[in-house]
Design a protein around this motif. Structure first.
Motif, mmCIF file in Angstrom:
data_model
loop_
_atom_site.group_PDB
_atom_site.id
_atom_site.type_symbol
_atom_site.label_atom_id
_atom_site.label_comp_id
_atom_site.label_asym_id
_atom_site.label_seq_id
_atom_site.Cartn_x
_atom_site.Cartn_y
_atom_site.Cartn_z
ATOM 1 N N THR A 40 0.853 -1.197 0.000
ATOM 2 C CA THR A 40 0.000 0.000 0.000
ATOM 3 C C THR A 40 0.881 1.235 0.000
ATOM 4 O OG1 THR A 40 -1.757 -1.125 1.234
ATOM 5 C CG2 THR A 40 -1.771 1.276 1.264
ATOM 6 N N ASP A 41 0.667 2.129 -0.972
ATOM 7 C CA ASP A 41 1.440 3.370 -0.985
ATOM 8 C C ASP A 41 0.855 4.351 0.023
ATOM 9 O OD1 ASP A 41 -0.353 5.518 -2.535
ATOM 10 O OD2 ASP A 41 -0.595 3.579 -3.529
ATOM 11 N N GLU A 42 1.658 5.334 0.417
ATOM 12 C CA GLU A 42 1.259 6.234 1.497
ATOM 13 C C GLU A 42 0.059 7.090 1.132
ATOM 14 O OE1 GLU A 42 4.000 8.574 3.619
ATOM 15 O OE2 GLU A 42 5.119 6.852 4.406
ATOM 16 N N ASP A 43 -0.036 7.533 -0.105
ATOM 17 C CA ASP A 43 -1.192 8.346 -0.489
ATOM 18 C C ASP A 43 -2.490 7.559 -0.311
ATOM 19 O OD1 ASP A 43 0.345 10.525 -1.080
ATOM 20 O OD2 ASP A 43 0.407 10.162 -3.248
ATOM 21 N N THR A 44 -2.464 6.286 -0.710
ATOM 22 C CA THR A 44 -3.643 5.435 -0.523
ATOM 23 C C THR A 44 -3.932 5.246 0.957
ATOM 24 O OG1 THR A 44 -3.245 4.272 -2.610
ATOM 25 C CG2 THR A 44 -4.629 3.152 -0.979
ATOM 26 N N ALA A 45 -2.872 5.062 1.753
ATOM 27 C CA ALA A 45 -3.057 4.870 3.189
ATOM 28 C C ALA A 45 -3.685 6.105 3.831
ATOM 29 C CB ALA A 45 -1.720 4.552 3.842
ATOM 30 N N TRP A 46 -3.229 7.295 3.465
ATOM 31 C CA TRP A 46 -3.814 8.517 4.027
ATOM 32 C C TRP A 46 -5.274 8.664 3.615
ATOM 33 C CZ3 TRP A 46 -2.242 11.242 7.947
ATOM 34 C CH2 TRP A 46 -0.892 11.257 8.279
#
Length: 350
Positions: A173-179
């Motif tokens: 999971t990339d950070e933008d998706t996580a946020w």
């Protein structure tokens, strides 16, 4: 090294039941004194601090026994982690069991914060899983359900806040998706908190997506600065990884502060240590906290010391009271930075 107050006092000896209790409490231990710094002419902190101890550090005790212990030692309240052994949030008759605990807290004169950091309450195989960031939407919904239940429990207990954290970023999971997931999953929890009148206090946790005060402000801005969203500040985490000293973190966090956890820690090492065993100088931290007008609980968090929980509970309160007395005789309080309406660009917070 830490400054250890009252070194001549037996660290395992707490005050007698009922002694040195904070008088600024209403039913359930909620603060009744007016907020804001006050004069400090006689070695008294501007706002009397209210100390609690977390049940995640008393996991070997029945909840009734843990609450009685803390009341006998003279604590003002408890950080109640909802877990299988302490007010299980998933077992039947939660409302009835919550009423019994509320009555017990009332009888003992203890305030309460509801904490949601139980390791395996949702999944016996995954520590703190599933999280708000889980790739599976059904799993994310399970965590949301737990937090909404916690909000209802907190309202029924008269708690001053519900604590939670983001979770770690899942593999792949990339950070933008996580946020994006974090903002989406917290929205119904914040709606529940608004309806219940209980703040949601998100904790920056080392190693998690939301790990620092700067990350908290990113979430706050993403969500549009909703009124129910507040901050849990862990003093040890400030020592561990924040760029500012813990006392400065307190001042910068003041406008959003809804819950405080406290323990000792060393720079760069995320290990919760008994008070006095790490590097934190506690009097400046408590002086800064009192100067903010904060009136929630400051809860000792030693989850890996449950094997000797009663000993560390007895040791921690005299330490904190000694540090508070030292703080009260120090230089007059510095006003907190900023205010809730301040923009990030207009204050020292990111």
């Amino acid at each position: 090294m830490s400054r250890t107050p009252d070194q001549g006092r037996n660290p395992g000896q707490g005050p007698a039941p009922g002694q040195e209790r904070n008088p600024h409490r209403g039913p359930n231990g909620n603060a009744t004194a007016a907020a804001g710094p006050r004069p400090n002419p006689h070695g008294v902190l501007p706002t009397p601090l209210r100390f609690g101890y977390g049940t995640n550090g008393l996991a070997d005790l029945r909840l009734d026994d843990a609450l009685a212990l803390l009341a006998d030692l003279g604590y003002d309240g408890v950080g109640l982690t909802l877990d299988h052994m302490h007010l299980d949030p998933l077992a039947p008759d939660l409302a009835a069991r919550t009423r019994r605990v509320a009555h017990r807290l009332e009888t003992l004169g203890l305030g309460v914060t509801v904490e949601t950091g139980a390791r395996y309450v949702l999944d016996p195989r995954r520590k703190h899983g599933p999280s708000l960031l889980d790739p599976d939407p059904d799993d994310r919904a399970r965590r949301v359900d737990l937090l909404v239940r916690a909000v209802r429990v907190a309202a029924d207990l008269g708690a001053h806040a519900v604590h939670c954290f983001s979770g770690t970023v899942p593999d792949g999971t990339d950070e933008d998706t996580a946020w994006k997931r974090l903002a989406e999953t917290l929205t119904p929890v914040l709606d529940a908190a608004a309806g219940a009148g209980v703040p949601l206090a998100v904790e920056p946790e080392p190693g998690h997506l939301l790990a620092t005060l700067s990350d908290f402000h990113r979430l706050r801005r993403t969500l549009g600065d909703p009124e129910p969203l507040g901050l849990t500040l862990d003093i040890g985490h400030c020592q561990c990884l924040e760029p500012l000293p813990p006392a400065d973190c307190v001042r910068d966090a003041a406008p959003w502060l809804r819950h405080v956890q406290i323990e000792d820690m060393r720079r760069g090492v995320h290990e919760h240590l008994p008070l006095g065993d790490g590097e934190i100088d506690f009097p400046p931290v408590l002086e800064a906290l009192a100067a903010t007008g904060y009136q929630g609980l400051t809860v000792v968090e030693l989850p890996r010391h449950s094997h000797a929980g009663p000993h560390f509970a007895a040791r921690s309160l005299p330490f904190l009271r000694g540090a508070a007395r030292t703080a009260a005789t120090a230089t007059p309080s510095v006003p907190p930075h900023g205010d809730p309406s301040a923009t990030p660009e207009g204050s020292s917070t990111p």
